[in-house]
Design an enzyme around this catalytic site. Structure first.
Site, PDB file in Angstrom:
ATOM      1  CD  GLU A  96      -2.772   1.123   2.531  1.00  0.00           C
ATOM      2  OE1 GLU A  96      -3.910   1.625   2.460  1.00  0.00           O
ATOM      3  OE2 GLU A  96      -2.306   0.620   3.578  1.00  0.00           O
ATOM      4  CE  LYS A 148      -7.495   0.798   3.519  1.00  0.00           C
ATOM      5  NZ  LYS A 148      -6.329   1.502   4.105  1.00  0.00           N
ATOM      6  CB  CYS A 192      -4.200  -1.532   4.799  1.00  0.00           C
ATOM      7  SG  CYS A 192      -3.196  -1.030   6.223  1.00  0.00           S
TER       8      CYS A 192
END
Length: 268
Positions: free
Chosen positions: A44, A117, A157
């Site tokens: 990321e 995301k 994440c």
């Protein structure tokens, strides 16, 4: 496909300078390809870890155009690999905000998948404080793609804490997890969450992390790793730049699911 496929996760300590990060990523991707990796995952925020959260907004690209996307397409084609590009900032409809986006390129350098995301991180404890929603717009769609060895599920994440996302992907051979976990939360939860996602979904999990002290003062946890469907850690890199590598073994994946058919036993 029944033969093993070698995969690699790139661990970086990204800086505020995009060109520096290009150089580091290029070196590590080429190293992975030379060692036989057919699929490579970047972390990321690999192209930029700015001095402030807003810095990435200045580097936001339109889909299909821009130096970050061109870099990924070119090196995937050059090295003849599947490249999963960690995340980059893509322009959003909201002024001053971006989408934190994973793009996937095939060995011909063609973009084959995209994931924005969904879950945005916030954390406050003592002197540490983060709130991604200040500069990032939530994604809305689950995303997977078909690789030669099976389905690959895309996540980023903070998504790691939401197991329902992975159930929504269907049965995957591999789940990828590009991340920039903080040192504090990573030390507490990173490995146990990665292993849990591998065990409950009976698939491989490949995690590429930021791993060190960044110029903006942030410290990330690192510990990029490959976890197998039984929850065993096959390779791990605690800190600093480098590679995690290992094989996706279809026979092993099939054996785990046959001996303990938990996915077939689901009732909800």
């Amino acid at each position: 496909m029944t033969e093993p496929v070698k995969v690699a996760a790139v661990q970086m300590v990204s800086t505020p300078k995009v060109e520096e990060n290009f150089a580091a990523a290029r070196r590590l991707i080429m190293q992975a390809a030379r060692q036989g990796a057919q699929l490579v995952l970047l972390p990321e925020y690999w192209p930029i870890m700015g001095m402030s959260e807003a810095d990435k907004v200045a580097h936001a690209e339109q889909p299909g155009a821009g130096p970050i996307q061109q870099f990924m397409a070119d090196i995937a084609r050059q090295e003849r690999i599947w490249l999963i590009g960690g995340t980059l900032p893509l322009a959003s409809a909201e002024p001053g905000k971006v989408l934190n986006t994973t793009l996937v390129y095939d060995p011909a350098g063609q973009r084959v998948s995209r994931y924005d995301k969904i879950h945005l991180f916030s954390f406050a404890k003592g002197d540490e404080s983060y709130d991604e929603a200040r500069t990032i717009v939530h994604g809305a769609e689950v995303s997977t793609f078909e690789a030669p060895f099976g389905r690959v599920g895309l996540s980023v994440c903070y998504d790691l804490r939401f197991p329902e996302l992975y159930r929504a992907m269907g049965e995957c051979a591999l789940i990828v997890m590009p991340a920039a976990f903080t040192y504090t939360t990573g030390k507490a939860h990173w490995e146990i969450l990665l292993r849990a996602r591998a065990i409950e979904n009976q698939c491989y999990v490949l995690a590429a992390a930021q791993g060190g002290k960044h110029q903006n003062g942030r410290r990330t946890w690192g510990h990029s790793m490959l976890v197998d469907p039984w929850g065993e850690v096959r390779d791990v890199l605690p800190e600093g730049e480098g590679l995690v590598m290992g094989d996706i073994e279809p026979r092993h994946l099939h054996g785990v699911r046959e001996s303990l058919p938990a996915l077939k036993h689901r009732k909800l």
